[in-house]
Design an enzyme around this catalytic site. Structure first.
Site, PDB file in Angstrom:
ATOM      1  N   CYS A   1      98.630 135.370  28.123  1.00 23.37           N
ATOM      2  CA  CYS A   1      97.636 135.894  29.068  1.00 23.37           C
ATOM      3  C   CYS A   1      98.295 136.829  30.077  1.00 23.37           C
ATOM      4  CB  CYS A   1      96.896 134.731  29.742  1.00 23.37           C
ATOM      5  SG  CYS A   1      95.319 135.207  30.463  1.00 23.37           S
TER       6      CYS A   1
ATOM      7  N   GLU B   1      98.227 126.501  25.041  1.00 22.77           N
ATOM      8  CA  GLU B   1      98.739 125.384  25.862  1.00 22.77           C
ATOM      9  C   GLU B   1      97.610 124.523  26.408  1.00 22.77           C
ATOM     10  OE1 GLU B   1      98.553 128.528  26.797  1.00 22.77           O
ATOM     11  OE2 GLU B   1      98.313 128.771  28.972  1.00 22.77           O
TER      12      GLU B   1
ATOM     13  N   HIS C   1      94.994 130.825  25.125  1.00 26.60           N
ATOM     14  CA  HIS C   1      95.796 129.764  25.749  1.00 26.60           C
ATOM     15  C   HIS C   1      95.995 128.557  24.827  1.00 26.60           C
ATOM     16  CE1 HIS C   1      95.972 131.572  29.718  1.00 26.60           C
ATOM     17  NE2 HIS C   1      94.695 131.884  29.595  1.00 26.60           N
TER      18      HIS C   1
END
Lengths: 736, 233
Positions: free
Chosen positions: B86, B208, B206
């Protein structure tokens, strides 16, 4: 006193500042002389409705605010409750209504920024944002502009500071045409032994200013218009403050870093009325005095007067009292985060606020009477007429057409267009995102604890019967938390009403509070923080003003010891569907009546708090026991809309059985009777027997499975068709 | 694998990334401050998401000039592994460590939703636990994720197999002009790219935030687990 170049202070000026003649008389008697301009400014903001709650205080005091798990109720920057494992949830909701009409983006953005500061000033890392938004008629050309700006503003601020926006509500009604409501809620988490309060202490301790520098933005705030004062300079300035979420993010990190040390004695954000309210409240709560030297205040504009600095509402600023031997520790942290850090005064034992600027004393006010003699009004109330009962109504369209219309209507249509502009996953702890459960679920990192969070209010019920509506708002928040399996703990409220000087508005306010109090007591769901927004009026085409629908928005918080037990409302395959709670088929004030008949009348559904409690406790126990795998409370639109929402969220269909005998289908499917849940269970008969044994009303609705919603009379609506009707409204309104 | 996460003023997904890395390595990553001028010994540097310097000027533009970025550049030149997610991807392009740029999303709105990514090659440290053509779900949350580069650069990236991930339908088909499945309007639906040596990866979504069944799935976990496999626990 130096008043060079300023207007003469007299009763006329006091009126411009929003004080009444009596209030100004009281200022004169407290001061024993004519106040300086700065002093008058301080009195006028501290005694404004916004800061003093002068119309609402007598009623707010009637609300229940205690429970064994409440650590701090109203009176601090935010409410604090025990969530277990030595942790506390800190939360509050606050309005930014008027600025959001004038400048929707900044109005909404600074609303989010302000409520974040109320929470992290107490030592909590913010873990979730929610909001409650009310807009005017979708057909009004202004509405689109306001929705666009508010949604961008909420997202623009929350996304940047890195706090997930996990829930909220959106309503449309013409009464909000000239007065949208933007209510923002923040929830934070802190260790119970690391909670910071605002009462100043320690003679001689330094008073520290941190954050952004001070400008002339927002000076006039709620108390006066700008043009009488300094036409040339001020006419160009926006009255709405401008937010900087980047600075707020730095401020959060710097404050939390400092809070891990023992440097802070007291801390408070500079919100409404900025330096004035923060310094007056900190010193007043601590029973000390405070000397401020405005020459030391970081300023972003030249030639600012004491009056301007004391009343500025520049954003992203905090005031702290530090231990003198820790000032350098604090300075180092704030320099690391590239924020202003200035010692602007110290605590005294005089019990007075003394403000110096350029060698002159600009204000010298005794703090005790400033607080104790603040105006308090028992405003007259007029009861609203009881709503006439809804007579017989016909069903002109049938069940299927009514369902398809309702799920696409403004108050029920998918909110994905809105929440897909809010970062709901940052932090990596969002267990249930918007559109998947009745309350958002956020896990507390490094623990098994989950928080269940919701905002609720049904303003059309409140207008019809404010007491029932106030109770219903609390009950729905409690029900939404319960429907995830969480135990409801406490609420924050945001009371949005019209002009309190109108007895009928004050009557609505009083009745709504009575209803809220009833529900909070019956459900052990106390109020721990809140905000009041009055004078929300909208102009009608004939030039008169009418109040918004009474809107006591409730922000609810619940807790799950084991967050993995939380459930959502997405339909699961191969389940029996059961309706918990009694159905009388109440169509008064229902969305079916409004959307199908174009009528907003009748009495709102009865709120039976004993049934609410019993049904909710039964459902929660069976969620935690693992019997219920999906659960949705029944609210706007009734049972069939709730079932359709479950089908769309889960991507699994259902087949329904005929409604209960002796009741018209539209009353059963679209009535908005309270205290009801739709549950999906693996073993329907076992669940029904358990309900019967517990004395809980429950009846089968059908079973889950397939790829459509099959009505009792045989027609099947595919999930794709449901979704296309549900998802069309916002893009059609906003992306054209 | 010893990982370090760079924190700039305004970074806000560093904790998400630390949680994901700890989940696969069992150890907390080092948190690195943007003003540092030396790096500890690391196997992986991560530039996480957020709004470094408020995204003022351009996303990632100021962070690209942070003191620590000189060390990051040297780490890259020495063949180190870097993941930019990002805002981290934006910083890598602003620092010209990766080619291209990220413009405002095509619909000019912030996009926070799940998307599906197709894995374009599986012989890298970042993608080794997937097969080429695999599709996985991941959240996205950005206002500026619309990948562009000049035609020569795109041709080179495509020719050298340096597209890491593309936005795709759940069935793996890619339709760059379909806003539902290439939401930010990226050229060739590019969601992530590699450096020439395939040791630096930048991506907008994302992974994560999807490494735990509690949060809705573990679809993003193979990326981190693969790095551990490649770089050692």
């Amino acid at each position: 006193m130096s008043n060079a170049g300023q207007k003469t202070v007299d009763e006329a000026l006091a009126r411009e500042f929003g004080l009444t003649a009596d209030e100004y008389g009281n200022v004169l008697s407290i001061m024993g002389r004519t106040p300086s301009l700065t002093e008058l400014g301080i009195f006028s903001v501290m005694w404004s409705e916004h800061c003093s709650y002068k119309s609402s205080r007598v009623w707010l005091k009637t609300l229940p605010t205690t429970a064994p798990w409440v650590i701090h109720g109203p009176g601090e920057n935010a409410g604090v409750v025990d969530i277990g494992q030595g942790l506390a949830a800190i939360f509050k909701m606050e309005s930014h209504n008027h600025p959001s009409f004038i400048e929707p983006y900044q109005g909404a953005a600074t609303g989010v920024g302000g409520i974040l500061r109320d929470v992290f000033t107490m030592g909590a890392r913010p873990v979730a944002n929610l909001n409650a938004l009310r807009f005017g008629d979708p057909a009004n050309p202004q509405t689109r502009r306001i929705v666009d700006g508010v949604v961008r503003g909420v997202g623009g601020y929350g996304n940047c500071v890195g706090v997930p926006t996990v829930g909220g509500e959106v309503n449309f009604h013409p009464s909000y045409d000239g007065n949208p409501l933007v209510n923002a809620m923040t929830v934070g988490v802190a260790r119970q032994d690391r909670i910071f309060l605002s009462a100043a202490a320690g003679l001689g301790n330094p008073v520290i200013y941190v954050g952004s520098s001070t400008g002339r933005d927002g000076i006039h705030g709620a108390t006066m218009s700008s043009s009488e004062f300094d036409e040339d300079a001020l006419a160009k300035r926006p009255t709405v403050q401008v937010g900087d979420p980047f600075v707020e993010k730095l401020l959060i990190e710097a404050c939390l870093e400092l809070m891990a040390t023992d440097a802070i004695v007291a801390i408070q954000d500079m919100g409404a009325a900025g330096l004035t309210s923060s310094s007056v409240e900190m010193a007043g709560k601590g029973g000390v005095g405070i000397d401020l030297d405005l020459d030391a205040v970081p300023q972003r504009e030249r030639g600012m007067s004491a009056y301007e600095m004391m009343l500025s509402e520049s954003q992203e600023r905090m005031l702290m009292v530090l231990r003198p031997d820790r000032t350098d520790v604090a300075r180092t942290i704030f320099e690391k985060w590239e924020l202003e850090f200035a010692v602007i005064g110290h605590l005294t034992d005089t019990g007075r606020i003394v403000v110096r600027h350029k060698g002159a004393v600009e204000a010298d006010i005794p703090l005790a009477p400033l607080a104790d003699q603040a105006p308090l009004y028992h405003r007259p109330t007029a009861p609203s007429p009881a709503p006439a009962p809804l007579g017989p109504v016909t069903d002109p369209v049938g069940t299927e057409r009514a369902l398809m219309h309702l799920i696409g209507s403004p108050d029920i249509a998918s909110r994905a267009w809105v929440y897909n502009q809010y970062d709901s996953t940052v932090g990596g702890q969002t267990v249930r995102r918007p559109g998947s459960a009745d309350a958002a679920i956020v896990k507390i990192d490094d623990t098994s604890i989950g928080l269940a969070l919701t905002t609720d209010c049904t303003p059309r019920y409140c207008r019809a019967d404010a007491r029932t509506g106030g109770a219903q708002a609390v009950a729905e928040a409690w029900r939404n938390i319960t429907a995830t399996g969480a135990r409801p703990l406490a609420v924050t409220d945001n009371l949005n009403f019209g002009n309190p000087e109108k007895p009928e508005v004050m009557g609505q306010f009083a009745a709504a509070i009575e209803g809220m109090g009833d529900a909070c007591r019956a459900l052990d769901f106390p109020v721990v923080s809140g905000n009041v927004s009055l004078y929300n009026e909208t102009r009608t085409p004939d030039g008169t003003t009418t109040a918004i629908l009474p809107t006591p928005a409730i922000g609810g918080l619940g807790v799950l010891e084991d967050v993995s037990q939380a459930i959502g409302y997405g339909m699961q395959d191969d389940c029996d569907l059961i309706l918990v709670g009694e159905t009388r088929g109440e169509l008064g004030q229902s969305l079916w009546l409004r959307e199908i008949h174009g009528r907003e009348d009748g009495a709102p559904p009865v709120v039976d708090l004993a049934a609410e409690r019993a049904n909710g406790d039964f459902v929660r126990a069976h969620i935690l026991g693992g019997d219920i795998v999906a659960c949705h409370d029944v609210s706007d639109g009734g049972v069939l809309v709730g079932l359709a929402e479950m089908v769309m969220a889960g991507g699994v269909g259902c087949t329904l059985v005929a409604p209960q005998s002796g009741m018209r289908p539209e009353a059963f499917w679209f009535g908005e009777d309270q205290a009801r849940y739709i549950v999906a269970v693996r073993k329907g008969e076992t669940f029904l027997s358990a309900a019967q044994a517990a004395g809980i009303a429950a009846r089968p609705l059908g079973e889950s499975g397939g790829d459509g919603l099959t009505l009792p009379q045989g027609g099947t609506i595919s999930i794709a068709r449901l979704r296309s009707a549900h998802e069309a409204f916002f893009p059609a309104l906003m992306d054209r | 694998m010893k990982a370090g996460i760079v924190v700039f003023p305004g970074t806000n997904r560093e904790r998400d990334m630390a949680i994901a890395l700890k989940r696969v390595t069992g150890q907390a990553p080092a948190m690195l401050w943007h003003r540092d001028t030396t790096l500890p010994k690391l196997d992986l540097i991560v530039l996480p998401g957020g709004f470094s310097h408020g995204d003022y000027l351009r996303c990632g533009a100021m962070a690209a000039h942070a003191p620590l970025m000189a060390e990051v550049r040297a780490f890259a030149a020495a063949g180190g592994h870097i993941l930019g997610v990002c805002n981290g991807f934006q910083i890598l392009t602003e620092a010209q460590i990766l080619p291209g740029a990220l413009l405002r999303n095509a619909n000019l709105r912030f996009l926070s939703q799940d998307c599906h990514l197709r894995v374009e090659r599986a012989d890298t440290a970042f993608t080794r636990l997937w097969a080429k053509g695999d599709v996985f779900r991941t959240p996205m949350a950005h206002g500026d994720g619309n990948y562009v580069a000049d035609p020569a650069t795109i041709e080179r990236l495509e020719g050298e197999g340096r597209v890491a991930f593309r936005y795709a339908r759940p069935d793996g088909t890619v339709a760059a002009d379909d806003q539902a499945h290439n939401p930010n309007g990226s050229l060739n639906a590019i969601a992530g790219v590699f450096s020439e040596n395939l040791r630096i990866c930048g991506m907008m979504p994302h992974p994560e935030d999807l490494v735990d069944p509690l949060m809705g799935g573990e679809d993003g976990k193979p990326l981190f687990a693969g790095l551990v496999e490649a770089l050692g626990r």
